[in-house]
Write a protein that holds these residues in place. Structure first.
Motif, PDB file in Angstrom:
ATOM      1  N   ASN A  85       0.838  -1.195   0.000  1.00  0.00           N
ATOM      2  CA  ASN A  85       0.000   0.000   0.000  1.00  0.00           C
ATOM      3  C   ASN A  85       0.873   1.245   0.000  1.00  0.00           C
ATOM      4  O   ASN A  85       0.690   2.154   0.789  1.00  0.00           O
ATOM      5  CB  ASN A  85      -0.917  -0.003   1.239  1.00  0.00           C
ATOM      6  N   HIS A  86       1.845   1.208  -0.885  1.00  0.00           N
ATOM      7  CA  HIS A  86       2.782   2.321  -0.960  1.00  0.00           C
ATOM      8  C   HIS A  86       2.070   3.590  -1.437  1.00  0.00           C
ATOM      9  O   HIS A  86       1.258   3.540  -2.352  1.00  0.00           O
ATOM     10  CB  HIS A  86       3.905   1.964  -1.940  1.00  0.00           C
ATOM     11  N   ASP A  87       2.382   4.718  -0.778  1.00  0.00           N
ATOM     12  CA  ASP A  87       1.732   5.983  -1.123  1.00  0.00           C
ATOM     13  C   ASP A  87       1.972   6.395  -2.572  1.00  0.00           C
ATOM     14  O   ASP A  87       1.109   6.948  -3.236  1.00  0.00           O
ATOM     15  CB  ASP A  87       2.284   7.129  -0.254  1.00  0.00           C
ATOM     16  N   ASN A  88       3.206   6.199  -3.037  1.00  0.00           N
ATOM     17  CA  ASN A  88       3.610   6.868  -4.267  1.00  0.00           C
ATOM     18  C   ASN A  88       3.747   5.959  -5.491  1.00  0.00           C
ATOM     19  O   ASN A  88       3.772   6.445  -6.598  1.00  0.00           O
ATOM     20  CB  ASN A  88       4.950   7.581  -4.046  1.00  0.00           C
ATOM     21  N   PHE A  89       3.859   4.662  -5.260  1.00  0.00           N
ATOM     22  CA  PHE A  89       4.102   3.780  -6.404  1.00  0.00           C
ATOM     23  C   PHE A  89       3.121   2.628  -6.408  1.00  0.00           C
ATOM     24  O   PHE A  89       3.034   1.881  -5.439  1.00  0.00           O
ATOM     25  CB  PHE A  89       5.540   3.250  -6.361  1.00  0.00           C
TER      26      PHE A  89
HETATM   27  C1  LIG Z   1       5.848   9.790  -1.180  1.00  0.00           C
HETATM   28  O1  LIG Z   1       6.360  10.985  -1.743  1.00  0.00           O
HETATM   29  C2  LIG Z   1       6.395  12.088  -0.828  1.00  0.00           C
HETATM   30  C3  LIG Z   1       6.826  13.302  -1.595  1.00  0.00           C
HETATM   31  O2  LIG Z   1       7.961  13.039  -2.381  1.00  0.00           O
HETATM   32  C4  LIG Z   1       7.330  11.749   0.318  1.00  0.00           C
HETATM   33  O3  LIG Z   1       7.377  12.802   1.227  1.00  0.00           O
HETATM   34  C5  LIG Z   1       6.839  10.489   1.025  1.00  0.00           C
HETATM   35  O4  LIG Z   1       7.755  10.105   2.026  1.00  0.00           O
HETATM   36  C6  LIG Z   1       6.683   9.354   0.009  1.00  0.00           C
HETATM   37  N1  LIG Z   1       6.065   8.213   0.652  1.00  0.00           N
HETATM   38  C7  LIG Z   1       6.675   7.029   0.769  1.00  0.00           C
HETATM   39  C8  LIG Z   1       5.919   5.972   1.482  1.00  0.00           C
HETATM   40  O5  LIG Z   1       7.785   6.814   0.318  1.00  0.00           O
END
Ligand SMILES: *[C@@H]1O[C@H](CO)[C@@H](O)[C@H](O)[C@H]1NC(C)=O
Ligand SMILES: *[C@@H]1O[C@H](CO)[C@@H](O)[C@H](O)[C@H]1NC(C)=O
Ligand SMILES: *[C@@H]1O[C@H](CO)[C@@H](O)[C@H](O)[C@H]1NC(C)=O
Length: 189
Positions: A85-89
């Motif tokens: 459930n990764h935020d960004n990928f």
């Molecule tokens: C997702 O990206 C944001 C902004 O670059 C960053 O602050 C955050 O730590 C990232 N989340 C993860 C789970 O890596």
């Protein structure tokens, strides 16, 4: 629901200590089999990766108390769920979305079962374990969420699930052995 709670309560009063009031253990084999099957099928053939595996976590927990072992299983599954459930990928488009969802659901159900019937602590997971999984997740950020890094994560997840499966089997075996030992025979007085 209510009667189950009462039944568990009654059983726990009757069973010898240490009571493994752990309904989840009975169903674990089924869920574990399901998640191991799904992780294999949700992407292409699993390929061995260079990611190192933290054997030391498993060596250490092997000799710990059952309570700690169950917490370790719960926390590991929770951290594994967090990886996907990764935020960004998001996971590679080549992965089967349904199977991936069912996989995550099956991991979630196991954590839920552990929380409801086995593990009462709400303390955060061991810091070393958390750091290990955080590092694993950060390989995604380094590679911009590449398919190769997701495949590494899937590979290493499979290894963890195998080891957790072994650990739970040993917990079950020793729980059954201690139940046998402390159940008085009718022929004895
Ligand atoms: C997702 O990206 C944001 C902004 O670059 C960053 O602050 C955050 O730590 C990232 N989340 C993860 C789970 O890596
Ligand atoms: C799951 O159970 C089936 C049927 O009992 C068995 O054939 C299969 O090998 C098991 N899979 C795993 C990953 O344990
Ligand atoms: C299980 O309990 C832990 C610790 O309280 C919590 O972080 C987690 O979200 C819970 N998970 C489920 C599925 O109940």
């Amino acid at each position: 629901m209510f009667s189950w709670t009462v039944l568990l309560f009654v059983l726990c009063g009757v069973l010898p200590a240490p009571c493994l009031c752990c309904d989840w253990l009975k169903h674990y084999g089924h869920h574990s089999n399901k998640s191991l099957t799904l992780i294999r099928l949700m992407g292409d053939k699993l390929t061995k990766s260079q990611v190192s595996f933290p054997n030391h976590f498993y060596r250490r927990i092997q000799n710990a108390q059952v309570e700690s072992q169950l917490v370790f299983v719960r926390d590991s599954l929770d951290l594994i769920l967090g990886l996907y459930n990764h935020d960004n990928f998001s996971v590679p488009v080549t992965w089967d979305t349904d199977k991936k969802e069912h996989f995550l659901m099956s991991i979630y159900r196991q954590i839920d079962g552990l929380n409801k019937t086995c593990v009462t602590t709400h303390r955060p997971a061991d810091i070393k374990l958390r750091n290990y999984y955080r590092k694993l997740g950060s390989t995604l950020a380094r590679t911009g969420g590449s398919t190769a890094s997701w495949e590494e994560i899937r590979w290493v997840t499979k290894l963890h699930l195998d080891r957790l499966d072994l650990l739970v089997s040993s917990i079950k075996a020793s729980a059954e052995a201690s139940k046998r030992r402390s159940t008085p025979r009718h022929s004895q007085h």
